[in-house]
Scaffold this active site. Structure first.
Site, PDB file in Angstrom:
ATOM      1  N   GLY A  16       0.792  -1.233   0.000  1.00  0.00           N
ATOM      2  CA  GLY A  16       0.000   0.000   0.000  1.00  0.00           C
ATOM      3  C   GLY A  16       0.820   1.276   0.000  1.00  0.00           C
ATOM      4  O   GLY A  16       0.386   2.296   0.527  1.00  0.00           O
ATOM      5  N   LYS A  17       1.985   1.211  -0.656  1.00  0.00           N
ATOM      6  CA  LYS A  17       2.817   2.414  -0.741  1.00  0.00           C
ATOM      7  C   LYS A  17       2.105   3.517  -1.528  1.00  0.00           C
ATOM      8  O   LYS A  17       2.157   4.693  -1.163  1.00  0.00           O
ATOM      9  CB  LYS A  17       4.121   2.048  -1.467  1.00  0.00           C
ATOM     10  N   CYS A 384     -15.701   2.125 -23.683  1.00  0.00           N
ATOM     11  CA  CYS A 384     -14.751   1.952 -24.778  1.00  0.00           C
ATOM     12  C   CYS A 384     -15.072   0.705 -25.601  1.00  0.00           C
ATOM     13  O   CYS A 384     -16.012   0.735 -26.387  1.00  0.00           O
ATOM     14  CB  CYS A 384     -13.330   1.948 -24.227  1.00  0.00           C
ATOM     15  N   GLN A 388     -18.175  -0.097 -28.351  1.00  0.00           N
ATOM     16  CA  GLN A 388     -17.998  -0.654 -29.696  1.00  0.00           C
ATOM     17  C   GLN A 388     -18.850  -1.917 -29.856  1.00  0.00           C
ATOM     18  O   GLN A 388     -19.514  -2.116 -30.866  1.00  0.00           O
ATOM     19  CB  GLN A 388     -16.511  -0.959 -29.932  1.00  0.00           C
ATOM     20  N   HIS A 543     -13.140   6.740 -21.373  1.00  0.00           N
ATOM     21  CA  HIS A 543     -12.980   6.011 -20.100  1.00  0.00           C
ATOM     22  C   HIS A 543     -13.298   6.964 -18.950  1.00  0.00           C
ATOM     23  O   HIS A 543     -12.393   7.535 -18.346  1.00  0.00           O
ATOM     24  CB  HIS A 543     -11.537   5.502 -19.961  1.00  0.00           C
ATOM     25  N   GLU A 545     -13.957   6.442 -16.086  1.00  0.00           N
ATOM     26  CA  GLU A 545     -13.388   5.977 -14.803  1.00  0.00           C
ATOM     27  C   GLU A 545     -12.077   6.689 -14.473  1.00  0.00           C
ATOM     28  O   GLU A 545     -11.660   6.694 -13.315  1.00  0.00           O
ATOM     29  CB  GLU A 545     -13.200   4.449 -14.802  1.00  0.00           C
TER      30      GLU A 545
HETATM   31  N1  GLN Z   1      -9.602  -2.494 -28.388  1.00  0.00           N
HETATM   32  C1  GLN Z   1     -10.416  -1.345 -28.582  1.00  0.00           C
HETATM   33  C2  GLN Z   1      -9.688  -0.263 -29.354  1.00  0.00           C
HETATM   34  O1  GLN Z   1      -8.465  -0.248 -29.396  1.00  0.00           O
HETATM   35  C3  GLN Z   1     -10.956  -0.805 -27.288  1.00  0.00           C
HETATM   36  C4  GLN Z   1      -9.912  -0.258 -26.379  1.00  0.00           C
HETATM   37  C5  GLN Z   1     -10.410  -0.020 -24.984  1.00  0.00           C
HETATM   38  O2  GLN Z   1     -11.419  -0.562 -24.593  1.00  0.00           O
HETATM   39  N2  GLN Z   1      -9.688   0.727 -24.213  1.00  0.00           N
HETATM   40  O3  GLN Z   1     -10.286   0.612 -29.902  1.00  0.00           O
END
Ligand code: GLN
Length: 565
Positions: A16-17, A384, A388, A543, A545
């Protein structure tokens, strides 16, 4: 003068550094200091971008497009700041810079040597990162005694010599085992770690003692006597339930004040932990709980399942749950299981996330999962790759293009719903894999009236002044639209995109594309999609997150949990 807090590991790694560093960062920020953090990774890789998640955990993506160590994610989540990629220093970067310089003749015929050239380059990088901050934390990866740490410790000692010891605090984070056959906490490995550190000329100012149990007085005394460190500076850091408890626990031992005193800094502001404490309280005593299934592929390694591979998603759910008083019970679903056992296994979840991913493994399981949640009105968030595949699933099962796919998985599909832009194709043909994806912060204009727009609006994430929120380089990627002012920023890491020409077809069958990135060359890229009439079916090419903070959760995770409840 810059001030540094150097965090070094003793005895073991994995204790946990990163969280300790992030927590110290938060504490110093609470005391009114502009604080940043650097992570040193002594590996030869240039960055973490080409590392498999099961190897080193998740790859963290920064605003400026860095693919770096996940500890930097903890720093951002705790401190609440955006950290640039240059704050992750690797041995690979140091050597590459020096060798490139040598090839360009910059050393004017001199011998290029380990000392001084390697530590000088390390020092230069550290001091550049520290420039605009009151205090800079430096976490050194690995454990004291590792050969590969030596140049970094040497460089840090050099900075100490240049700026004076009063501007440098050394924190050793160590582990005190309790061997089961004796049931007693042992200090010997800690004594040895202190000794090893002293071989590098460093005497720790503070020792953070990790262990299953809190440190008792006998052990504190022992460390004081055997290591000559005053007991006030030997801090107990027992295992805790929640990482966000760590700064609070450290503060019980006045760690912040002790560090500021050592750095000769006044206690500028009075910390206000109310909001932090309230969030912790809501996590510990939630009003309700929901079961979130994350269907991914980096789930197991040997006999262990690996949640570090998706740590930011985990944390984002926790942040959103803390705000809503909901406990997200996170379950890892191996997409290969869905392929073998059928999508019915999804029935038991209150919501599903399909996270990012690469390659063909487990893809059909994910597509089956998406079909199931779409048809059974289960809240869904696609991230992501998740977006898709949501587009591919819709094309196959609603638009009736049975052989639809992403060219990442099926190069010869007659319906390439997701594909590479020509610029990406060229990079792959030339085998240029490192740092060449669409990476970092990109702006997207949102469509008012959509679910995505409403969520971003509620959280105050809609921005209006692009010049202010994007660096000139980032700005160059975005075509400015006179008639559109409301946009959001999220981070990206992918090569493939929803193929622009299929967007219209999918839209005509009911998908709403709720946000787009407009490239300066005229290409318009889909960034968000959603399905009207579904409780929550939202996906994004970004993303989100990577922008969720403990006190500032990401809109789409809030939306998912609200729908799940
Ligand atoms: N493999 C996919 C792409 O390169 C999705 C990448 C991801 O989910 N970060 O577009």
């Amino acid at each position: 003068m810059e001030k540094y807090v150097v965090v070094i590991g003793g005895v073991l790694s994995g204790i946990g550094k990163g969280i300790a560093t992030a927590s110290i960062g938060r504490i110093l920020t609470e005391y009114g200091y502009k604080t940043t953090a650097i992570k040193i990774d002594p590996y030869i890789n240039y960055d973490a971008g080409t590392l498999r998640p099961t190897e080193h955990g998740e790859v963290w993506v920064t605003n400026d497009g860095g693919e770096i160590d996940q500890d930097l994610g903890s720093y951002e989540r705790f401190i609440g700041i955006d950290i640039p990629k240059s704050n992750n220093i690797t041995t690979g970067q140091i050597y590459k810079t020096i060798i490139d310089r040598e090839r360009q003749g910059e050393y004017l015929g001199k011998t290029v040597q380990f000392i001084p050239h390697i530590p000088d380059e390390i020092k230069r990088r550290i001091r550049v990162s520290a420039k605009d901050y009151d205090i800079t934390l430096i976490e050194i990866g690995g454990t004291v005694g590792d050969y590969e740490n030596i140049p970094f410790l040497f460089a840090i000692k050099g900075i100490e010599r240049e700026i004076g010891k009063e501007n440098m605090v050394y924190v050793l984070i160590t582990f005190l085992p309790i061997p089961s056959h004796i049931g007693e906490m042992k200090t010997k490995p800690t004594q040895q770690a202190i000794k090893l550190l002293q071989e590098n000329g460093i005497i720790p100012d503070i020792i953070l003692c990790r262990g299953r149990e809190p440190l008792d007085d006998v052990r504190r005394q022992k460390i004081e006597t055997y290591a000559n460190i005053k007991r006030d500076f030997v801090i107990s850091a027992p295992d805790i339930e929640l990482v966000y408890d760590v700064p609070i626990n450290f503060e019980h031992e006045n760690l912040g004040k002790k560090i500021m005193d050592k750095l000769c800094l006044p206690h500028k502001e009075k910390p206000n932990w109310t909001e932090w404490q309230t969030s912790i309280e809501r996590i510990k005593n939630p009003n309700a709980s929901v079961k979130v299934g994350i269907c991914g592929k980096y789930v197991d390694i040997g006999d262990f399942s690996l949640k570090d591979a998706y740590i930011s998603i985990n944390e984002s759910l926790l942040h959103a749950g803390a705000k809503l008083g909901i406990k997200p019970k996170i379950c890892w679903i191996d997409s290969k299981d869905v392929e073998q056992k059928g999508a019915e296994i999804i029935k038991e979840y209150d919501s599903i996330i399909i996270p990012g991913g690469f390659g063909a493994t487990g893809i059909e399981g994910k597509i089956l999962t998406i079909q199931y949640v779409r048809e059974h009105n289960i809240p869904f968030l696609g991230l992501c790759l998740g977006m898709q595949l949501a587009a591919v699933e819709y094309a196959r099962n609603v638009a009736n293009l049975k052989e639809a796919h992403s060219t990442e998985v099926d190069e010869h599909t007659p319906y390439p719903i997701c594909s590479l832009l020509p610029s990406q194709k060229k990079l792959l043909q030339d085998s240029l894999y490192g740092a060449t994806m669409r990476l970092g912060a990109y702006a997207a204009y949102l469509e008012p009236g959509t679910k995505v727009y409403d969520l971003y609006k509620q959280e105050g994430r809609i921005e209006k002044d692009m010049q202010k929120s994007l660096s000139p380089e980032r700005l160059g990627y975005m075509a400015y639209k006179e008639d559109r002012t409301e946009y959001i920023i999220e981070r990206h890491r992918h090569r493939y995109e929803v193929t622009p020409k299929y967007e219209e077809l999918l839209a005509s069958k009911g998908i709403i594309f709720s946000g787009h990135h407009y490239r300066s060359d005229g290409v318009k890229l889909a960034e968000f999609l959603e399905l009207p009439g579904h409780t929550f079916f939202v996906a994004t090419q970004s993303h989100p997150e990577f922008m969720s903070r403990f006190l500032n959760p990401a809109p789409l995770f809030l939306g998912l949990l609200k729908a799940a409840i």
